[in-house]
Design a protein around this motif. Structure first.
Motif, PDB file in Angstrom:
ATOM      1  N   TYR A 175      59.846  53.835  46.973  1.00  0.00           N
ATOM      2  CA  TYR A 175      58.545  54.673  46.864  1.00  0.00           C
ATOM      3  C   TYR A 175      58.863  56.021  47.447  1.00  0.00           C
ATOM      4  CZ  TYR A 175      57.952  53.424  51.793  1.00  0.00           C
ATOM      5  OH  TYR A 175      58.463  52.988  53.094  1.00  0.00           O
ATOM      6  N   ASP A 176      58.127  57.164  47.181  1.00  0.00           N
ATOM      7  CA  ASP A 176      58.280  58.546  47.318  1.00  0.00           C
ATOM      8  C   ASP A 176      57.745  58.809  48.518  1.00  0.00           C
ATOM      9  OD1 ASP A 176      60.027  58.762  45.115  1.00  0.00           O
ATOM     10  OD2 ASP A 176      58.415  59.592  43.861  1.00  0.00           O
TER      11      ASP A 176
ATOM     12  N   TYR B  72      50.009  54.611  45.817  1.00  0.00           N
ATOM     13  CA  TYR B  72      51.104  54.960  45.348  1.00  0.00           C
ATOM     14  C   TYR B  72      51.832  54.040  44.437  1.00  0.00           C
ATOM     15  CZ  TYR B  72      53.593  51.500  48.429  1.00  0.00           C
ATOM     16  OH  TYR B  72      54.107  50.334  48.907  1.00  0.00           O
ATOM     17  N   MET B  73      52.811  54.576  43.716  1.00  0.00           N
ATOM     18  CA  MET B  73      53.608  53.728  42.906  1.00  0.00           C
ATOM     19  C   MET B  73      55.172  53.527  42.978  1.00  0.00           C
ATOM     20  SD  MET B  73      53.715  54.002  38.537  1.00  0.00           S
ATOM     21  CE  MET B  73      52.135  53.443  38.349  1.00  0.00           C
TER      22      MET B  73
ATOM     23  N   LEU C  39      49.992  49.353  41.129  1.00  0.00           N
ATOM     24  CA  LEU C  39      49.855  50.288  41.914  1.00  0.00           C
ATOM     25  C   LEU C  39      49.746  49.487  43.401  1.00  0.00           C
ATOM     26  CD1 LEU C  39      46.763  52.307  40.784  1.00  0.00           C
ATOM     27  CD2 LEU C  39      48.939  53.057  40.976  1.00  0.00           C
ATOM     28  N   ASN C  40      50.294  50.200  44.657  1.00  0.00           N
ATOM     29  CA  ASN C  40      50.133  49.636  45.921  1.00  0.00           C
ATOM     30  C   ASN C  40      49.797  50.547  46.797  1.00  0.00           C
ATOM     31  OD1 ASN C  40      52.770  48.549  44.590  1.00  0.00           O
ATOM     32  ND2 ASN C  40      52.408  47.175  46.303  1.00  0.00           N
TER      33      ASN C  40
ATOM     34  N   GLY D   2      51.274  59.879  47.166  1.00  0.00           N
ATOM     35  CA  GLY D   2      50.646  59.335  46.281  1.00  0.00           C
ATOM     36  C   GLY D   2      49.182  60.023  46.008  1.00  0.00           C
ATOM     37  N   THR D   3      48.163  59.254  46.081  1.00  0.00           N
ATOM     38  CA  THR D   3      46.714  59.746  46.179  1.00  0.00           C
ATOM     39  C   THR D   3      46.105  59.207  47.014  1.00  0.00           C
ATOM     40  OG1 THR D   3      44.831  60.205  44.409  1.00  0.00           O
ATOM     41  CG2 THR D   3      46.018  58.242  44.082  1.00  0.00           C
ATOM     42  N   SER D   4      45.155  59.730  47.877  1.00  0.00           N
ATOM     43  CA  SER D   4      44.411  59.034  49.074  1.00  0.00           C
ATOM     44  C   SER D   4      43.100  58.262  48.567  1.00  0.00           C
ATOM     45  CB  SER D   4      43.941  60.252  49.861  1.00  0.00           C
ATOM     46  OG  SER D   4      43.680  59.751  51.145  1.00  0.00           O
ATOM     47  N   ALA D   5      42.765  57.385  49.380  1.00  0.00           N
ATOM     48  CA  ALA D   5      41.706  56.569  49.216  1.00  0.00           C
ATOM     49  C   ALA D   5      40.985  55.921  50.462  1.00  0.00           C
ATOM     50  CB  ALA D   5      42.219  55.590  48.005  1.00  0.00           C
TER      51      ALA D   5
END
Length: 665
Positions: free
Chosen positions: A279-280, A173-174, A218-219, A113-116
């Motif tokens: 999820y991936d 992530y989605m 989003l999760n 996903g993308t980091s936060a």
């Protein structure tokens, strides 16, 4: 490798990286990119004098600059060094154990996903409030995404904890269900679908519209405590357990390991589970549990200490194409799908893979009976990579629709083939779903399954039939197709309520190729009614901003085809609005103005409400600031956001809501 070859490799990697991080596009597979990066690093190790400070190997992730405001990270959000061989994993683990025999390891799913990072601070009520959500950016400076917190299901906005400060990092992530739902909606609307869940999650996390982000879904999994009280900065595993057990915060799945063999067993277990996850993932992360030990195992400056990431090779298998099915979408676009002898990939049985279009088929040389190599993109979507054994022939999409028997033709300047019969059953079904959807007529309670039930029962064959359902109320109640009295009446009332929708909504819901709500608004600014649009020529339609020859031709074709024109005129007879009465017309005081809106609003429910008001008055509303912008609306006129900076650069006025309203409305 020569120095020039090295420079060419760095340049190529930079192009791929920019596409991945800035445009959410994957030009090559992750595995191919990783191999090229590994070759680049190997060369740099042999020739350190060639390495520039801004080379891709020295940069952390995305350097995406957004209009939301930059944030300097309290704790840098660094990358994790990748390894591709299990021997390298064993070597690293044994090196750690040699230095610290009591070391424990956490082997975790590497979420794709993308980091936060989330920052919490103590409040006056002996609790903690979420004060910042930040994206990774370049690893040292990110972007403030706090406004998107409500859009990410798993983010807690407060914690019943007395810590002074807590900072946790995770992956946004989605889930596959949300990704598939989004792509189904895009397909029904004739729009471009997302390539994979990671790209869509990243793009959604960069939206300026929290309502749209929340709608997509989003999760977030937490995978690290960046900073906090001493008790949480000793054992990584215990910190994750605390967050999960006390607050129900979803944390990444992990395995506690003590030996190299246990680490490899955990890596294998994660790999075997890939096909069964919702999820991936794109690897397995190995971390030293004792945080104090991590700095003893530093790597390059861009990497977190005490971590490595094992990247799984893409699983690939050979099978035979036993058939080719043709699927017909809402717009009539035909998508060929390969039917294959079953193979087992990433934990699931694969029997189908999309063939995209005729160009893809021609490029690979696919036909029934050929042998193909298949892999899973993002560990979830089956894709055909190559033809390993050709039949010597190439499949050709027929010129007859597989659903209705209508004529199929290739669209000019595209790879798409479309069924030209507007009464095609497959198109009608998807057109009704599109017509009733939230972004179109918004018939609440009328979902895909209910529409399919009504079609199968013979009550509905096109969207005009929805307005005749009230004539069969008692039959519907008796049969229970919709439900009993109350539910049936609610659905019928919701259908009737759409007769009050403005003509722009109706026009954008008709299913005209390339004409959505946005295009409909542009058209209704230039024509007084849908009837006028229906009577217009291609040349007259092309006088409207953003209407090209193709879209103009689609509009003319729709209203000149006897069957689709009949649908429109039946909607008129049912009482739907096709023009704006003179007494309801808004004075076009903002014609010619291009307005950008940013930040939170005080006097409107959301940005969409204000946008609709501005467009009704003739303005064009955009999502970015340019030299063509007339004014930027931002309640924080002194902020240093990207849009404020752009407005100042172009010498544009920045107004808060109240000032703008007093000046223009």
């Amino acid at each position: 490798m020569t120095k020039q070859e090295y420079k060419d490799l760095v340049e190529t990697l930079t192009v791929y990286s920019d596409a991945y991080y800035k445009e959410n596009k994957s030009l090559i597979s992750d595995f191919e990119f990783d191999l090229m990066m590994m070759e680049c690093k190997k060369t740099e190790k042999e020739h350190p004098e060639w390495v520039a400070s801004d080379a891709i190997t020295q940069i952390v992730g995305s350097d995406l600059v957004s209009n939301d405001g930059n944030v300097t990270h309290h704790v840098p959000m660094l990358s994790i060094e990748d390894v591709f061989l299990k021997e390298d994993v064993v070597c690293w683990v044994e090196k750690v154990l040699h230095e610290h025999p009591d070391a424990i390891f956490s082997v975790e799913e590497k979420i794709d996903g993308t980091s936060a990072t989330l920052r919490y601070q103590k409040n006056s009520d002996s609790g903690m409030d979420l004060v910042m959500v930040e994206s990774r950016g370049d690893g040292y400076v990110g972007v403030n995404k706090t406004y998107l917190a409500p859009a990410v299901e798993d983010i807690r906005t407060s914690l019943n904890e007395a810590f002074d400060y807590l900072e946790i990092r995770g992956e946004v992530y989605m889930k596959h269900d949300n990704f598939n739902r989004y792509n189904e909606q895009m397909e029904e609307e004739g729009k471009k679908t997302a390539a994979n869940a990671r790209n869509l999650a990243s793009g959604t996390f960069n939206l300026n519209d929290p309502e749209e982000a929340e709608k997509r879904g989003l999760n977030m999994f937490i995978f690290n405590v960046q900073d906090g009280p001493k008790d949480m900065m000793q054992s990584h595993i215990k910190a994750l357990e605390y967050l999960n057990k006390k607050y129900g915060i979803p944390v990444v799945k992990y395995y506690k390991c003590h030996t190299a063999q246990e680490v490899l067993t955990a890596i294998d277990a994660i790999g075997e589970s890939r096909g069964n996850l919702s999820y991936d993932i794109d690897g397995a992360v190995v971390k030293i549990d004792q945080i104090a030990y991590r700095d003893d195992f530093s790597s390059a400056a861009k990497y977190s200490t005490g971590h490595i990431a094992y990247k799984y090779p893409p699983e690939e298998k050979e099978t035979v194409v036993t058939g080719i099915e043709l699927q017909v979408g809402r717009t009539g676009r035909i998508t060929p799908v390969a039917v294959m002898q079953p193979i087992h990939l990433c934990g699931t049985t694969v029997t189908h893979a999309t063939l995209h279009n005729q160009d893809f088929i021609n490029e690979l040389g696919i036909d029934v009976g050929c042998s193909v190599a298949v892999f899973k993109s993002g560990e979830i979507i089956p894709k055909i990579k190559t033809v390993s054994k050709s039949t010597g022939t190439i499949y050709q999409i027929p010129d007859v629709c597989p659903v209705c028997g209508g004529h199929v033709k290739k669209e000019i300047d595209t790879a798409d083939y479309r069924c030209t019969n507007p009464s095609c059953k497959a198109q009608l079904f998807r057109n009704i779903i599109h017509f009733a959807s939230r972004d179109c007529m918004n018939i609440k309670g009328l979902g895909k399954e209910l529409i399919e039930t009504l079609i199968n029962a013979g009550y509905v064959s096109n969207y005009t039939d929805l307005y005749r359902l009230k004539e069969f109320r008692q039959e519907l109640v008796n049969s229970g197709i919709i439900g009993r009295d109350k539910n049936t009446d609610n659905i019928l009332q919701n259908i009737e309520a759409t007769k009050e929708n403005p003509p722009t909504t109706l026009l954008g819901s008709l299913g005209i190729l390339n004409v959505g709500i946005s295009t409909a608004k542009s058209l209704m600014k230039s024509f007084s009614s849908i009837d006028e649009i229906a009577a217009a020529s291609v040349e007259e339609l092309m006088q409207v901003d953003d209407i090209g020859e193709t879209t103009a031709g689609n509009i003319v074709d729709f209203f000149h085809d006897s069957q689709t024109a009949k649908l429109y005129f039946e909607l008129k007879e049912h009482g739907l609005k096709t023009y704006v009465p003179d007494n309801e017309k808004k004075e076009q005081t903002l014609t010619g103005m291009t307005i950008c809106i940013t930040g939170s609003l005080n006097h409107y429910k959301n940005r969409k409400e204000l946008q609709n008001l501005l467009e009704e008055r003739g303005a064009k509303v955009t999502g970015s600031v340019s030299s063509k912008t007339t004014v930027l609306i931002n309640n924080d006129i002194t902020s240093n956001s990207g849009k404020n900076r752009d407005a100042k650069k172009y010498g544009l006025p920045i107004m808060d809501e109240e000032t703008f309203t007093n000046t223009y409305l």
